[in-house]
Design a protein around this motif. Structure first.
Motif, PDB file in Angstrom:
ATOM      1  N   SER A  94     -16.979  29.237   1.053  1.00 52.09           N
ATOM      2  CA  SER A  94     -18.424  29.212   1.317  1.00 52.09           C
ATOM      3  C   SER A  94     -18.750  29.666   2.735  1.00 52.09           C
ATOM      4  CB  SER A  94     -19.003  27.831   1.043  1.00 52.09           C
ATOM      5  OG  SER A  94     -18.538  26.902   1.988  1.00 52.09           O
ATOM      6  N   ARG A  95     -17.868  29.392   3.675  1.00 54.06           N
ATOM      7  CA  ARG A  95     -18.084  29.857   5.054  1.00 54.06           C
ATOM      8  C   ARG A  95     -18.002  31.370   5.157  1.00 54.06           C
ATOM      9  NH1 ARG A  95     -13.870  26.732   7.960  1.00 54.06           N
ATOM     10  NH2 ARG A  95     -13.959  25.008   6.520  1.00 54.06           N
ATOM     11  N   HIS A  96     -17.302  31.997   4.221  1.00 50.70           N
ATOM     12  CA  HIS A  96     -17.153  33.455   4.217  1.00 50.70           C
ATOM     13  C   HIS A  96     -18.027  34.112   3.143  1.00 50.70           C
ATOM     14  CE1 HIS A  96     -13.938  33.466   7.167  1.00 50.70           C
ATOM     15  NE2 HIS A  96     -13.390  32.462   6.511  1.00 50.70           N
ATOM     16  N   ASP A  97     -19.023  33.363   2.689  1.00 49.89           N
ATOM     17  CA  ASP A  97     -20.000  33.854   1.706  1.00 49.89           C
ATOM     18  C   ASP A  97     -19.363  34.351   0.407  1.00 49.89           C
ATOM     19  OD1 ASP A  97     -22.174  33.275   3.389  1.00 49.89           O
ATOM     20  OD2 ASP A  97     -21.868  35.169   4.468  1.00 49.89           O
ATOM     21  N   VAL A  98     -18.296  33.703  -0.003  1.00 48.62           N
ATOM     22  CA  VAL A  98     -17.666  34.004  -1.292  1.00 48.62           C
ATOM     23  C   VAL A  98     -18.106  32.914  -2.266  1.00 48.62           C
ATOM     24  CG1 VAL A  98     -15.477  34.258  -2.533  1.00 48.62           C
ATOM     25  CG2 VAL A  98     -15.678  35.069  -0.162  1.00 48.62           C
ATOM     26  N   PRO A  99     -18.802  33.306  -3.330  1.00 51.12           N
ATOM     27  CA  PRO A  99     -19.329  32.285  -4.238  1.00 51.12           C
ATOM     28  C   PRO A  99     -18.225  31.645  -5.103  1.00 51.12           C
ATOM     29  CG  PRO A  99     -19.862  34.468  -5.066  1.00 51.12           C
ATOM     30  CD  PRO A  99     -19.192  34.655  -3.730  1.00 51.12           C
ATOM     31  N   ASN A 101     -18.285  27.842  -7.189  1.00 53.11           N
ATOM     32  CA  ASN A 101     -18.843  26.514  -7.367  1.00 53.11           C
ATOM     33  C   ASN A 101     -17.948  25.704  -8.303  1.00 53.11           C
ATOM     34  OD1 ASN A 101     -19.493  27.247 -10.020  1.00 53.11           O
ATOM     35  ND2 ASN A 101     -21.565  27.863  -9.446  1.00 53.11           N
TER      36      ASN A 101
END
Length: 134
Positions: A94-99, A101
């Motif tokens: 999430s810190r590297h904008d990789v989705p 969930n």
């Protein structure tokens, strides 16, 4: 007879390997893999459990213990809460904008990990009946 004793031993190993393996795998999703391993190890080593018959049948005890080891490792890959590493990995993504969930991880984990577990437990069972032919 010798054949019925052998068949009983083979089926006992199958039942112990698969039951401990899958109960442990499911428990990983509720407790996380490390606390589950501590709890289930205490159960497997408890004197009441040993007096039930597994003390005298060391191969059943070994099979149950190795099933627990497999479940502890595979169980962390079913859902994100199955292991602390999954939670940490999700945070890094999430810190590297990789989705990634919980639901998408669980879909993949629930699809693949039961198959991995079945095959791994089958190999363990075969190894046990070869090493301990009864």
């Amino acid at each position: 007879s010798t054949q019925s004793t052998w068949a009983y031993g083979v089926m006992s190993h199958l039942l112990s390997v698969y039951s401990v393996g899958f109960v442990s795998l499911i428990a990983c999703q509720m407790l996380n893999n490390q606390p589950m391993t501590v709890l289930f190890t205490r159960i497997l080593m408890h004197e009441s459990f040993l007096s039930y018959g597994l003390n005298s049948l060391s191969s059943l005890r070994l099979g149950s213990s190795l099933s627990l080891v497999l479940a502890s490792n595979v169980g962390g890959n079913v859902t994100l809460i199955g292991a602390l590493a999954g939670i940490m990995w999700s945070s890094i993504l999430s810190r590297h904008d990789v989705p990634m969930n919980y639901l998408s991880f669980a879909k993949l984990g629930c699809l693949h990990m039961p198959i991995v577990m079945m095959v791994s437990l089958f190999v363990l069972w075969i190894e046990l009946i070869i090493i301990y032919p009864s």
